[in-house]
Write an enzyme that holds these catalytic residues in place. Sequence first.
Site, PDB file in Angstrom:
ATOM      1  N   ASP A 179       0.859  -1.184   0.000  1.00  0.00           N
ATOM      2  CA  ASP A 179       0.000   0.000   0.000  1.00  0.00           C
ATOM      3  C   ASP A 179       0.898   1.238   0.000  1.00  0.00           C
ATOM      4  O   ASP A 179       2.039   1.168   0.447  1.00  0.00           O
ATOM      5  CB  ASP A 179      -0.914   0.021   1.226  1.00  0.00           C
ATOM      6  CG  ASP A 179      -2.164   0.862   1.012  1.00  0.00           C
ATOM      7  OD1 ASP A 179      -3.255   0.272   0.840  1.00  0.00           O
ATOM      8  OD2 ASP A 179      -2.055   2.115   1.003  1.00  0.00           O
ATOM      9  N   THR A 188     -32.199   3.970  -3.728  1.00  0.00           N
ATOM     10  CA  THR A 188     -32.069   2.549  -3.363  1.00  0.00           C
ATOM     11  C   THR A 188     -30.658   2.053  -3.679  1.00  0.00           C
ATOM     12  O   THR A 188     -30.007   2.513  -4.615  1.00  0.00           O
ATOM     13  CB  THR A 188     -33.079   1.676  -4.131  1.00  0.00           C
ATOM     14  OG1 THR A 188     -32.996   2.003  -5.532  1.00  0.00           O
ATOM     15  CG2 THR A 188     -34.490   1.894  -3.631  1.00  0.00           C
ATOM     16  N   ARG A 189     -30.210   1.105  -2.866  1.00  0.00           N
ATOM     17  CA  ARG A 189     -28.886   0.492  -3.033  1.00  0.00           C
ATOM     18  C   ARG A 189     -28.946  -0.934  -2.505  1.00  0.00           C
ATOM     19  O   ARG A 189     -29.877  -1.322  -1.805  1.00  0.00           O
ATOM     20  CB  ARG A 189     -27.825   1.232  -2.192  1.00  0.00           C
ATOM     21  CG  ARG A 189     -27.486   2.628  -2.625  1.00  0.00           C
ATOM     22  CD  ARG A 189     -26.703   2.659  -3.930  1.00  0.00           C
ATOM     23  NE  ARG A 189     -26.289   4.019  -4.258  1.00  0.00           N
ATOM     24  CZ  ARG A 189     -27.063   4.947  -4.826  1.00  0.00           C
ATOM     25  NH1 ARG A 189     -28.311   4.665  -5.150  1.00  0.00           N
ATOM     26  NH2 ARG A 189     -26.589   6.143  -5.087  1.00  0.00           N
ATOM     27  N   ALA A 222     -19.699  -1.223  -9.520  1.00  0.00           N
ATOM     28  CA  ALA A 222     -21.016  -0.999 -10.130  1.00  0.00           C
ATOM     29  C   ALA A 222     -21.109   0.400 -10.722  1.00  0.00           C
ATOM     30  O   ALA A 222     -22.042   0.688 -11.481  1.00  0.00           O
ATOM     31  CB  ALA A 222     -22.104  -1.207  -9.085  1.00  0.00           C
ATOM     32  N   CYS A 223     -20.129   1.268 -10.398  1.00  0.00           N
ATOM     33  CA  CYS A 223     -20.124   2.615 -10.981  1.00  0.00           C
ATOM     34  C   CYS A 223     -19.827   2.590 -12.482  1.00  0.00           C
ATOM     35  O   CYS A 223     -19.878   3.618 -13.141  1.00  0.00           O
ATOM     36  CB  CYS A 223     -19.110   3.505 -10.265  1.00  0.00           C
ATOM     37  SG  CYS A 223     -19.679   4.002  -8.636  1.00  0.00           S
ATOM     38  N   TYR A 237     -14.570   8.365 -11.678  1.00  0.00           N
ATOM     39  CA  TYR A 237     -14.315   7.040 -11.067  1.00  0.00           C
ATOM     40  C   TYR A 237     -14.809   5.888 -11.953  1.00  0.00           C
ATOM     41  O   TYR A 237     -14.102   4.909 -12.189  1.00  0.00           O
ATOM     42  CB  TYR A 237     -15.007   7.007  -9.703  1.00  0.00           C
ATOM     43  CG  TYR A 237     -14.890   5.711  -8.938  1.00  0.00           C
ATOM     44  CD1 TYR A 237     -13.684   5.316  -8.371  1.00  0.00           C
ATOM     45  CD2 TYR A 237     -16.008   4.888  -8.747  1.00  0.00           C
ATOM     46  CE1 TYR A 237     -13.586   4.135  -7.641  1.00  0.00           C
ATOM     47  CE2 TYR A 237     -15.924   3.711  -8.018  1.00  0.00           C
ATOM     48  CZ  TYR A 237     -14.700   3.338  -7.473  1.00  0.00           C
ATOM     49  OH  TYR A 237     -14.611   2.172  -6.759  1.00  0.00           O
ATOM     50  N   ARG A 269     -29.909   1.523  -7.515  1.00  0.00           N
ATOM     51  CA  ARG A 269     -28.891   0.570  -8.004  1.00  0.00           C
ATOM     52  C   ARG A 269     -29.034  -0.737  -7.235  1.00  0.00           C
ATOM     53  O   ARG A 269     -29.125  -0.731  -6.007  1.00  0.00           O
ATOM     54  CB  ARG A 269     -27.489   1.145  -7.810  1.00  0.00           C
ATOM     55  CG  ARG A 269     -26.393   0.171  -8.201  1.00  0.00           C
ATOM     56  CD  ARG A 269     -25.028   0.795  -8.067  1.00  0.00           C
ATOM     57  NE  ARG A 269     -24.782   1.819  -9.075  1.00  0.00           N
ATOM     58  CZ  ARG A 269     -23.799   2.726  -8.990  1.00  0.00           C
ATOM     59  NH1 ARG A 269     -23.012   2.748  -7.956  1.00  0.00           N
ATOM     60  NH2 ARG A 269     -23.630   3.602  -9.955  1.00  0.00           N
TER      61      ARG A 269
HETATM   62  P1  NAD Z   1      -9.798   1.645   0.422  1.00  0.00           P
HETATM   63  O1  NAD Z   1      -9.717   3.087   0.070  1.00  0.00           O
HETATM   64  O2  NAD Z   1     -10.090   1.280   1.837  1.00  0.00           O
HETATM   65  O3  NAD Z   1      -8.464   0.880  -0.026  1.00  0.00           O
HETATM   66  C1  NAD Z   1      -7.745   1.221  -1.166  1.00  0.00           C
HETATM   67  C2  NAD Z   1      -6.283   1.261  -0.783  1.00  0.00           C
HETATM   68  O4  NAD Z   1      -5.517   1.555  -1.955  1.00  0.00           O
HETATM   69  C3  NAD Z   1      -5.953   2.362   0.242  1.00  0.00           C
HETATM   70  O5  NAD Z   1      -5.367   1.807   1.409  1.00  0.00           O
HETATM   71  C4  NAD Z   1      -4.993   3.260  -0.497  1.00  0.00           C
HETATM   72  O6  NAD Z   1      -3.961   3.794   0.337  1.00  0.00           O
HETATM   73  C5  NAD Z   1      -4.429   2.316  -1.544  1.00  0.00           C
HETATM   74  N1  NAD Z   1      -3.851   3.066  -2.659  1.00  0.00           N
HETATM   75  C6  NAD Z   1      -4.369   4.135  -3.304  1.00  0.00           C
HETATM   76  N2  NAD Z   1      -3.507   4.585  -4.214  1.00  0.00           N
HETATM   77  C7  NAD Z   1      -2.424   3.769  -4.151  1.00  0.00           C
HETATM   78  C8  NAD Z   1      -1.182   3.741  -4.829  1.00  0.00           C
HETATM   79  N3  NAD Z   1      -0.873   4.661  -5.763  1.00  0.00           N
HETATM   80  N4  NAD Z   1      -0.284   2.788  -4.502  1.00  0.00           N
HETATM   81  C9  NAD Z   1      -0.567   1.869  -3.541  1.00  0.00           C
HETATM   82  N5  NAD Z   1      -1.726   1.867  -2.849  1.00  0.00           N
HETATM   83  C10 NAD Z   1      -2.636   2.807  -3.157  1.00  0.00           C
HETATM   84  O7  NAD Z   1     -10.897   1.015  -0.571  1.00  0.00           O
HETATM   85  P2  NAD Z   1     -11.646  -0.393  -0.511  1.00  0.00           P
HETATM   86  O8  NAD Z   1     -13.035  -0.124  -0.081  1.00  0.00           O
HETATM   87  O9  NAD Z   1     -10.828  -1.372   0.227  1.00  0.00           O
HETATM   88  O10 NAD Z   1     -11.682  -0.748  -2.068  1.00  0.00           O
HETATM   89  C11 NAD Z   1     -10.781  -1.654  -2.685  1.00  0.00           C
HETATM   90  C12 NAD Z   1     -11.039  -1.703  -4.179  1.00  0.00           C
HETATM   91  O11 NAD Z   1     -12.400  -2.094  -4.404  1.00  0.00           O
HETATM   92  C13 NAD Z   1     -10.848  -0.382  -4.911  1.00  0.00           C
HETATM   93  O12 NAD Z   1     -10.331  -0.620  -6.183  1.00  0.00           O
HETATM   94  C14 NAD Z   1     -12.263   0.131  -5.063  1.00  0.00           C
HETATM   95  O13 NAD Z   1     -12.399   1.013  -6.155  1.00  0.00           O
HETATM   96  C15 NAD Z   1     -13.031  -1.145  -5.263  1.00  0.00           C
HETATM   97  N6  NAD Z   1     -14.444  -1.016  -4.886  1.00  0.00           N
HETATM   98  C16 NAD Z   1     -14.777  -0.853  -3.587  1.00  0.00           C
HETATM   99  C17 NAD Z   1     -16.126  -0.730  -3.255  1.00  0.00           C
HETATM  100  C18 NAD Z   1     -16.556  -0.544  -1.824  1.00  0.00           C
HETATM  101  O14 NAD Z   1     -17.750  -0.404  -1.566  1.00  0.00           O
HETATM  102  N7  NAD Z   1     -15.660  -0.532  -0.852  1.00  0.00           N
HETATM  103  C19 NAD Z   1     -17.102  -0.741  -4.249  1.00  0.00           C
HETATM  104  C20 NAD Z   1     -16.713  -0.886  -5.580  1.00  0.00           C
HETATM  105  C21 NAD Z   1     -15.375  -1.054  -5.884  1.00  0.00           C
END
Ligand code: NAD
Length: 332
Positions: free
Chosen positions: A37, A224-225, A122-123, A152, A289
């Site tokens: 990370d 809705t979600r 889902a976005c 996004y 959604r």
């Molecule tokens: P989060 O923000 O908790 O975790 C993402 C992590 O990525 C963070 O710790 C951040 O520091 C790290 N990160 C960002 N840029 C970085 C970089 N340049 N190098 C290394 N690390 C980096 O998010 P999450 O909820 O754990 O989501 C994880 C994945 O799932 C993401 O890709 C997100 O888009 C996708 N997602 C999540 C959800 C949700 O509801 N949580 C829904 C749809 C998609």
Amino acid sequence: MKDLSQRVVVCGAGGFIGGHLVRDLLAQGYKHVRAVDQKPIDQWYQIFPNAENMQLDLSEKPACYKALKDSAYVYNLAADMGGMGFIETHKALCMLSVLINTHLLMAAKDCGVNRFFYSSSACVYNGEKQISPDVIPLKEADAYPAMPEDGYGWEKLFSERMCRHFREDFNLITRVARYHNVYGPDGTWEGGREKAPAAICRKVITAKLSGDHNIEIWGDGHQTRSFMYISDCLKGTQDILWSNIIEPINLGSSEIVTINGLVDIVESIAGIKLKRKYNLSAPKGVNGRNSDNTLIQKLLGWEPSVKLRTGLEATYAWIYNQMTDKNARKVR
Ligand code: NAD
């Protein structure tokens, strides 16, 4: 074939889903789990000393080669993201996550990675299919013609296609899940990146502790979600990586709820009733959604099933502890 002695890399391991995934992989007996990370390690939601923890900015190409060196399986969960309040106001930052997935795919190809997972969202779905709260659940084909969430969603859709073409042109085994709102303990609950379930828990707890029994809700509350609990997300993510499903597939709950319904549940967990004020100018995302789970049922014979009430009880308890226990490890 899954081989527990091979190295598995979790990108975004300091975040919500990544932290839970590292825990799960270690519990399964993987011998070499590399957690990566960009945040300083003491700011990760979960830290495991028996993983190989690395602080790297994965938007940089050399960092991706370092992260994936000698690895077999890769989960890319790293992205600059948050709830609606974040993604509607940070579109450029969201789009810059394209660098992460692009450089990781290049490194995966060159380092001989065996399987690569990408967390889409889902976005990516066409906004015109999400105009009414009474939404028809979104099926995978609804991503095209493309009209995703600005910023996004476009980044996610583009990165999905990168995965497809790396698979087609370079024989890299890539798998893509479209997550629908994931929630649970050990994730963001304040600071602007939190999503609806955590934000509502925090607001209800704040009202309970302060005695000010008002709550602000973004939008009119009729949106809705569906919300998927973290344990379902972990199972689905790994099952999809190890499947033969080559096209992006929904990974979400199909238990639909209005935002008012979500507040009802959290109020009942807290044992409190609040006066609701609706902020109609706050970011609220699409009107409706839900996840159509026909395909995942057909291909995996399974779909996320943890009831919202059950998952929210665990999430509420964790956030309550974060807000009230001076000794709780706090990460922001
Ligand atoms: P989060 O923000 O908790 O975790 C993402 C992590 O990525 C963070 O710790 C951040 O520091 C790290 N990160 C960002 N840029 C970085 C970089 N340049 N190098 C290394 N690390 C980096 O998010 P999450 O909820 O754990 O989501 C994880 C994945 O799932 C993401 O890709 C997100 O888009 C996708 N997602 C999540 C959800 C949700 O509801 N949580 C829904 C749809 C998609």
